[in-house]
Design a protein around this motif. Structure first.
Motif, PDB file in Angstrom:
ATOM      1  N   LEU A 199      24.960 -24.349 -36.445  1.00  0.00           N
ATOM      2  CA  LEU A 199      24.087 -23.888 -35.366  1.00  0.00           C
ATOM      3  C   LEU A 199      22.927 -23.045 -35.887  1.00  0.00           C
ATOM      4  CD1 LEU A 199      26.653 -22.911 -32.556  1.00  0.00           C
ATOM      5  CD2 LEU A 199      25.286 -24.996 -32.756  1.00  0.00           C
ATOM      6  N   VAL A 200      23.200 -22.187 -36.865  1.00  0.00           N
ATOM      7  CA  VAL A 200      22.138 -21.338 -37.401  1.00  0.00           C
ATOM      8  C   VAL A 200      21.075 -22.178 -38.114  1.00  0.00           C
ATOM      9  CG1 VAL A 200      21.582 -19.491 -39.018  1.00  0.00           C
ATOM     10  CG2 VAL A 200      23.620 -19.307 -37.587  1.00  0.00           C
ATOM     11  N   GLY A 203      19.090 -23.940 -35.520  1.00  0.00           N
ATOM     12  CA  GLY A 203      18.225 -22.978 -34.846  1.00  0.00           C
ATOM     13  C   GLY A 203      16.982 -22.677 -35.664  1.00  0.00           C
ATOM     14  N   GLU A 217      17.606 -18.332 -31.396  1.00  0.00           N
ATOM     15  CA  GLU A 217      18.676 -18.262 -30.401  1.00  0.00           C
ATOM     16  C   GLU A 217      18.634 -19.440 -29.434  1.00  0.00           C
ATOM     17  OE1 GLU A 217      16.646 -15.898 -31.312  1.00  0.00           O
ATOM     18  OE2 GLU A 217      17.544 -13.899 -31.233  1.00  0.00           O
ATOM     19  N   ILE A 220      19.903 -22.566 -31.084  1.00  0.00           N
ATOM     20  CA  ILE A 220      21.366 -22.527 -31.206  1.00  0.00           C
ATOM     21  C   ILE A 220      22.020 -22.962 -29.900  1.00  0.00           C
ATOM     22  CG2 ILE A 220      23.320 -20.916 -31.372  1.00  0.00           C
ATOM     23  CD1 ILE A 220      21.702 -19.385 -33.489  1.00  0.00           C
ATOM     24  N   ALA A 424      28.727 -20.099 -30.270  1.00  0.00           N
ATOM     25  CA  ALA A 424      27.283 -19.898 -30.073  1.00  0.00           C
ATOM     26  C   ALA A 424      26.930 -18.413 -30.123  1.00  0.00           C
ATOM     27  CB  ALA A 424      26.847 -20.505 -28.741  1.00  0.00           C
ATOM     28  N   ALA A 427      27.093 -17.341 -33.725  1.00  0.00           N
ATOM     29  CA  ALA A 427      25.944 -17.861 -34.476  1.00  0.00           C
ATOM     30  C   ALA A 427      24.699 -17.024 -34.209  1.00  0.00           C
ATOM     31  CB  ALA A 427      25.693 -19.326 -34.099  1.00  0.00           C
ATOM     32  N   ILE A 428      24.492 -16.639 -32.963  1.00  0.00           N
ATOM     33  CA  ILE A 428      23.336 -15.802 -32.626  1.00  0.00           C
ATOM     34  C   ILE A 428      23.443 -14.450 -33.320  1.00  0.00           C
ATOM     35  CG2 ILE A 428      22.213 -14.564 -30.732  1.00  0.00           C
ATOM     36  CD1 ILE A 428      22.911 -16.985 -28.934  1.00  0.00           C
ATOM     37  N   ARG A 431      22.726 -14.905 -37.247  1.00  0.00           N
ATOM     38  CA  ARG A 431      21.609 -15.780 -37.613  1.00  0.00           C
ATOM     39  C   ARG A 431      20.757 -15.233 -38.745  1.00  0.00           C
ATOM     40  NH1 ARG A 431      20.532 -12.694 -33.430  1.00  0.00           N
ATOM     41  NH2 ARG A 431      18.466 -11.772 -33.116  1.00  0.00           N
TER      42      ARG A 431
END
Length: 548
Positions: A199-200, A203, A217, A220, A424, A427-428, A431
């Motif tokens: 995800l990162v 993103g 964000e 992601i 998620a 991941a945020i 990041r």
């Protein structure tokens, strides 16, 4: 609609035929009157011709769902979704031989190929230069670690066709009903870590495509939502999707190879001179990280093999899985190593600055050229992680159902949804430190995945080499092993081997600390050795005193 749905409609009425064997017994290896169309040949003594336990498990799950209003509503919602778009409802239940619907055998290879040809693997290759290795030793360490780690996933995958069970359910024959819950939790943690990395990276890529006007964000969240929606369809769609999804990604990665190659300086020296302890430490750490990445699939491998017939060659399954992981992972990691050489080892302008400011996504955007072509490639590559993400979402939902009957009563699509939300958020939060997340988290996986694989291997090839598996008891705690030997071996390998040999940003074990300032991760090898030493005598004692 699936047969499982029909049984649910009966509201607890089981429809399975009586078992052809008495409960508690396994089929004799010399049985000759087996119908090839519905049952495997005598070479698989641990597979039975019918499975009343599957119906019993469904019966218990329906009882729980019917007694709790929220679960009753969720069950009806799941069946409504199935009636509209067709999703997999079976969940963790064992797949009897006569109900298996195997994809093409080539799908075994293509599934793993697709899962490992994507931009989420590139950060592993960048780690070699980041740890101070020159290009050649960085590639050598990555290939060696991947080759060894893929052996774990390839072996555990062979248990799926033989048993018709998901991977964590297979582990109950070693870890017991309760010990396997620990494996379920660890499996979810493993999947979550890989998911965060994917995800990162995506993103960062989406942010680069938008000229950094779109926040990481938002990127992601977008890819997390799309991954979840595809994952709820289950086994059949995942196999179909993975069969084709790699093609465009592979072509674009070939182009990235071509555009990166002129920028690479293969003779640029690393930070650590060859032959020093610091060099050895960095080399060991990269081997461990790549081992852990390839072996990280070992706790879900059977999830995608359990629909194949029991009479499929285990050697063929092993070979297809191993090569399906080894080849694409090395292909992707080497590309990451080239990008790391450009931005870190050679520190070429403007790539070093872009990497520092915008991460791997910004670096890929800069290497692709011209700008229009670069944006097109990055948009397409954004979706390359979908295959990886949907597999993790799917298996994590199954692992959570295996925590117990009440967990099983919650539909898989709900567990997958909750999992996607948590990942998620993580991941945020992480990041800004992708390299640390990758190096710390992924290497930690190997300490438990190698122990998990060795325990299943020893149980299968030594303790059950003659008796096989009584598949009528896969969900009966009082018939399964206690699991004390397996849990003791797993914890011993992790605590007495993994941690002393760990080399992390936040912790360097006393043994790893001998390899220079930053240490060298040797926890995987120590975990393996201690697991073997502990499990043989502990399991022998457990069988002697419990008879299971």
């Amino acid at each position: 609609m699936s047969s499982t749905t029909e049984e649910r409609k009966e509201m607890g009425q089981t429809t399975a035929e009586p078992s052809s064997l008495e409960e508690g017994k396994t089929m004799s290896p010399t049985t000759s009157d087996i119908n090839e169309k519905s049952s495997p040949p005598p070479a698989y003594p641990d597979v039975e011709r019918s499975d009343s336990v599957v119906a019993a498990e469904i019966h218990r799950t329906i009882q729980i769902q019917s007694s709790i209003g929220v679960l009753r509503v969720l069950r009806r919602a799941e069946e409504w979704i199935d009636s509209k778009v067709g999703i997999e409802l079976r969940g963790i239940d064992r797949i009897p031989e006569e109900e298996k619907q195997p994809p093409s055998q080539w799908n075994i290879f293509l599934l793993w190929w697709s899962l490992n040809v994507h931009v989420g693997v590139l950060p592993l290759g960048v780690l070699g230069p980041a740890f101070g290795l020159a290009l050649k030793p960085s590639i050598a360490a990555s290939v060696l670690g991947t080759a060894l780690g893929a052996l774990c996933t390839a072996y555990t995958g062979t248990l799926g066709p033989r048993t018709g069970l998901r991977q964590i359910a297979c582990s109950r024959y070693s870890f017991g009903f309760w010990g396997a819950k620990l494996c379920s939790i660890l499996n979810v943690v493993v999947g979550g870590g890989f998911y965060v990395v994917n995800l990162v990276v995506v993103g960062e890529i989406l942010s680069a495509v938008s000229d950094y006007s779109l926040s990481i964000e938002v990127g992601i969240v977008i890819i997390a939502v799309v991954s979840y929606l595809i994952s709820i369809f289950g086994f059949k769609l995942i196999h179909t999707y993975e069969k084709y999804s790699w093609m465009v990604t592979f072509v674009l990665m070939c182009v990235l190879y071509g555009q990166a190659a002129p920028l690479v300086e293969p003779d640029a020296p690393g930070f650590d001179a060859s032959g020093t302890l610091a060099f050895a430490g960095s080399f060991l750490t990269i081997v461990a990280i790549c081992f852990s990445n390839a072996s990280g699939w070992c706790s879900i491998s059977s999830d995608y093999m359990c629909n194949y017939p029991a009479n499929i060659s285990s050697l063929k399954v092993f070979g297809l899985i191993w090569s399906g992981i080894m080849l694409p992972t090395c292909w992707s990691i080497v590309l990451g190593a080239l990008l790391g050489n450009i931005a870190i080892t050679a520190a070429r302008a403007p790539y070093a600055h872009v990497y520092t400011a915008h991460g791997l996504g910004g670096l890929i955007f800069e290497v692709y050229h011209p700008v229009g072509w670069s944006k097109f490639c990055l948009v397409i590559l954004t979706f390359s992680v979908l295959g990886n993400n949907i597999a993790i979402n799917y298996s994590s939902g199954l692992s959570l159902q295996l925590l117990g009957h009440y967990f099983h009563a919650v539909p898989r699509f709900i567990w997958s949804f909750l999992f996607a939300i948590v990942v998620a958020v993580l991941a945020i939060a992480g990041r800004q430190s992708l390299s640390n997340v990758v190096s710390d988290f992924v290497s930690l996986l190997g300490y438990w995945t190698v122990s998990f694989t060795l325990i299943l291997l020893i149980e299968d090839k030594f303790f059950r080499r003659r008796e096989g598996y009584n598949l009528t008891v896969w969900d009966k705690p009082d018939k399964l092993p206690w699991g004390a030997a397996a849990v003791l071996s797993l914890l011993s390998g992790y605590l007495a081997g993994g941690l002393p040999g760990a080399a992390q940003t936040w912790f360097v074990g006393p043994i790893a600390a001998n390899f220079g300032k930053y240490g060298g991760d040797c926890g995987v090898y120590m975990s393996a050795a201690i697991t073997i030493v502990v499990y043989f005598p502990a399991r022998a004692l457990e069988r002697r005193y419990t008879g299971r």
